[in-house]
Structures are given as C-alpha cells and as structure tokens.
Design a protein around this motif. Sequence first.
Motif, PDB file in Angstrom:
ATOM      1  N   ALA A 225      11.052   4.115   4.595  1.00  0.00           N
ATOM      2  CA  ALA A 225      11.514   4.002   6.335  1.00  0.00           C
ATOM      3  C   ALA A 225       9.780   4.115   7.155  1.00  0.00           C
ATOM      4  CB  ALA A 225      12.056   5.585   6.408  1.00  0.00           C
ATOM      5  N   PRO A 228       6.494   8.085  10.761  1.00  0.00           N
ATOM      6  CA  PRO A 228       6.418   8.482  12.379  1.00  0.00           C
ATOM      7  C   PRO A 228       6.144   7.539  13.694  1.00  0.00           C
ATOM      8  CG  PRO A 228       6.241   9.975  11.014  1.00  0.00           C
ATOM      9  CD  PRO A 228       6.072   8.946   9.907  1.00  0.00           C
ATOM     10  N   TYR A 275      16.112   9.117  19.539  1.00  0.00           N
ATOM     11  CA  TYR A 275      14.674   8.552  19.544  1.00  0.00           C
ATOM     12  C   TYR A 275      14.546  10.556  19.253  1.00  0.00           C
ATOM     13  CZ  TYR A 275      14.141   3.880  20.653  1.00  0.00           C
ATOM     14  OH  TYR A 275      13.900   2.507  20.245  1.00  0.00           O
ATOM     15  N   PRO A 304      20.969   3.047  15.439  1.00  0.00           N
ATOM     16  CA  PRO A 304      19.299   3.334  14.865  1.00  0.00           C
ATOM     17  C   PRO A 304      18.506   4.526  15.181  1.00  0.00           C
ATOM     18  CG  PRO A 304      19.550   1.939  16.303  1.00  0.00           C
ATOM     19  CD  PRO A 304      20.828   2.179  15.792  1.00  0.00           C
ATOM     20  N   VAL A 305      17.437   5.605  14.564  1.00  0.00           N
ATOM     21  CA  VAL A 305      16.554   6.328  14.617  1.00  0.00           C
ATOM     22  C   VAL A 305      15.534   6.367  14.924  1.00  0.00           C
ATOM     23  CG1 VAL A 305      16.637   8.814  13.952  1.00  0.00           C
ATOM     24  CG2 VAL A 305      19.257   7.580  14.027  1.00  0.00           C
ATOM     25  N   ARG A 306      14.788   6.820  15.375  1.00  0.00           N
ATOM     26  CA  ARG A 306      13.468   6.867  15.714  1.00  0.00           C
ATOM     27  C   ARG A 306      12.421   7.829  15.563  1.00  0.00           C
ATOM     28  NH1 ARG A 306       9.993   2.362  14.802  1.00  0.00           N
ATOM     29  NH2 ARG A 306       8.653   4.442  14.006  1.00  0.00           N
ATOM     30  N   VAL A 307      11.458   8.047  15.568  1.00  0.00           N
ATOM     31  CA  VAL A 307      10.973  10.044  15.150  1.00  0.00           C
ATOM     32  C   VAL A 307       9.633   9.436  15.223  1.00  0.00           C
ATOM     33  CG1 VAL A 307      12.881  11.044  13.986  1.00  0.00           C
ATOM     34  CG2 VAL A 307      10.772  10.221  12.502  1.00  0.00           C
ATOM     35  N   LEU A 312      11.329  12.159   8.517  1.00  0.00           N
ATOM     36  CA  LEU A 312      13.032  11.966   8.024  1.00  0.00           C
ATOM     37  C   LEU A 312      12.586  12.590   6.817  1.00  0.00           C
ATOM     38  CD1 LEU A 312      14.229   8.912  10.129  1.00  0.00           C
ATOM     39  CD2 LEU A 312      14.533  10.866  10.807  1.00  0.00           C
ATOM     40  N   LEU A 336      20.040   8.299   7.134  1.00  0.00           N
ATOM     41  CA  LEU A 336      18.615   8.339   8.672  1.00  0.00           C
ATOM     42  C   LEU A 336      17.407   7.635   7.938  1.00  0.00           C
ATOM     43  CD1 LEU A 336      18.873  12.242   8.907  1.00  0.00           C
ATOM     44  CD2 LEU A 336      19.711  10.028  10.394  1.00  0.00           C
ATOM     45  N   THR A 337      17.013   7.018   7.101  1.00  0.00           N
ATOM     46  CA  THR A 337      16.181   6.173   6.702  1.00  0.00           C
ATOM     47  C   THR A 337      16.458   4.806   6.329  1.00  0.00           C
ATOM     48  OG1 THR A 337      15.188   7.873   4.735  1.00  0.00           O
ATOM     49  CG2 THR A 337      14.552   5.253   4.472  1.00  0.00           C
ATOM     50  N   SER A 340      16.321   4.403  10.750  1.00  0.00           N
ATOM     51  CA  SER A 340      15.375   4.126  11.236  1.00  0.00           C
ATOM     52  C   SER A 340      14.712   2.452  10.859  1.00  0.00           C
ATOM     53  CB  SER A 340      14.352   5.099  10.536  1.00  0.00           C
ATOM     54  OG  SER A 340      14.067   5.498   8.972  1.00  0.00           O
ATOM     55  N   ARG A 341      14.899   1.899   9.364  1.00  0.00           N
ATOM     56  CA  ARG A 341      14.484   0.778   9.497  1.00  0.00           C
ATOM     57  C   ARG A 341      14.976  -0.120   9.870  1.00  0.00           C
ATOM     58  NH1 ARG A 341      14.706   1.920   4.130  1.00  0.00           N
ATOM     59  NH2 ARG A 341      16.703   0.839   3.483  1.00  0.00           N
TER      60      ARG A 341
END
Length: 346
Positions: A225, A228, A275, A304-307, A312, A336-337, A340-341
């Motif tokens: 991933a 952050p 996010y 999709p997800v970014r943090v 994560l 989640l990984t 995030s990609r």
Amino acid sequence: MTTPRLTDRRPDISADELVDAMTPPPRFDEVRFDTYIPNPEEPSQAAAVAACREFAERVTAAGGDERRSVLRSLFGGRKARRPDGGKQGVYLDGGFGVGKTHLLASTWHAVPGPKSYGTFVEVTNLVGVLGFTETVRRLSQHRLLAIDEFELDDPGDTMLVTRLLSKLTDAGVYVAATSNTLPEKLGEGRFAAVDFLREIHAMSERFDVVRIDGPDYRHRGLPEAPEPMDDEELAEAAAATEGATLDDFDDLCGHLAGLHASKYGRLVEGVSAVYLRGVHAAPDQDVALRLVALADRLYDRAVPVRVSGGALSSLFTEEMLSGGYRKKYLRAISRLTALSRDLAKS
C-alpha cells in the motif's frame, strides 16, 4: 469550498429497501463463472468453479411444482426434503482473496429469481427489522439465498441464523455461503458454550463444503500500500477529487458507532473516494469490527481510500491479529490495501 464529510451523512433504509437491496454489490454486478480465472497452481480453484456451476444448475432445475410441494409440506406441518435427498447448501471455504465472493455472486447470477444475496450482517438485520416469521415468509418464496462473509461473532446471531436456515431449507430454499472458516469450526476461539457448538454442528450438516486454496489475488506481484500522506497533502488531494469525502479518523469511528452496520453501504453510496486523516490502531474490538464492516462496504463499491497518520496495515493491534477475529482483520487490511492502490494510480 469545504470537502464533504461522511460524518455529516445520516443514512436511513426501510424494510422494503432492505429486501430489494439484497443483490450482489456493484463490484460484482458483472462477474460470472467465465470471468473467474483459476490459478493453474491451485487445482481447487477450477474444482470450485465446477462445483458452483453444478450447484447453480441444480437450483435452476428445481421446478415450480416441486417448490409448491415443498412449501405445502412445510406449512402443512411435515418436514420437507429434497426429492434427491441431497444437501441444499454449498459452502465456499478458503482464505481471503481467493475469489469466494466472485463465485458466490456468479452462482447468484446463474440462478433465475426470485433470489436474495446479502452479507451475514445484512441477513441478521433483515430479521431484526421484519421479525423472524415475516423474514421466513418472504425468503421462503425464493429459490436461492446467498450469504457472504458467514462469520459468527455472537452466539445469539448463531442461533438466529441457524434457525432461519433450518426453516428456509425445509421450505425448499437453496443456500450458498462463503466464509474463511469451515462450518463446524465457526466460532472457534470465540465461544465454547455447549448450545453454541450444538447449533454450529447442526448447521454444518446442511452444507456441502467446497475448499478454495491459493494466495490473495489482490496482492499477487503487486506493491504494498502507498505510504500515508501528510495532513496537508491529504486535504489538498481530497479537495481536488470530485465526489470525495475527508474525515478525521476518530470522528468517523465515533459516527460509525451510532449507525447499524447495515447502513454502512448507504453511508458511502455515491462517494468517489474516501480520505481519512490521523489514522491509528483501533482502540478496542468494537471499533475494530466496525472498521471491518466499513472496509467491506467500501470494497464492495470499489471506493478508493487514502490516509494520513498511520498506515492502513496498522489499523489492528498485534493482540487483535492473534485473536478470534484474526481473519476478519486480515481481510480488511487486504481490501483496504487494494483500495489505497486504486487511488494512488488515479
């Protein structure tokens, strides 16, 4: 302009909407048996495709006259059985990322209606909203009930679903399910009550188990991933992404506590990306399990997800990852990984 927040959303869903929504999530709208690509190094995967095809054909072949006879037997007070004496359930067991949900959704798509598809949480919530008798009445009219993520976390839910499946299979409904644990092992490491174990074994007798082995396809040959982001970079990226949301992690965790997990899908409906600022390890199991449910709904909808803050992969403590919910937490990290990609590539 302020970026929208998930914590400002207060989703609601009616009983009729719950029933109508019992279909595969958007990510699995187009999957079919032919789109499942078995890993040639894992022969159990090709065997699982064949087993699910055969099961779908058997469900499809169950004619209206046969179903009416079964229903008359059920409501006439006699226990109904299939003419062939076979089991009415197929249970796909394997680790996360081997394509169990793909095959479950493909089975659902291959069978004519009426039919239902839901996660374990969605099925238990349906009973909570409609009541047990009304849920049995509605679902007894269906050819197939598909249940994803069959992971039993509570003895009460175990008894409830076992009783529901007993009524439905006696009514002639076929059941397909997925989980990371064999039916007779469900609940292992969590509860040891005699009644609980008795119910587990009774349920397992209704399923043919199909084992699917292999590595997590979401990470075959792919990088880890993304790291952050810092808070400022995260906020700028969220503001530049149409339809995205930006939330403080702790605020979102508190918001999830006030929503039933059945509403998490509606919570992220129409969101293009999520996010999260200030991510850190979940403080307790309750928060961790809510994050698992949210991760599943995000994955279903390909959001999709970014943090910022922690990675994560650090959402769950070592103690959590060695406990009874280990497989749930590992699945959530895997999903989640992958999400995030997806955002990092866009």
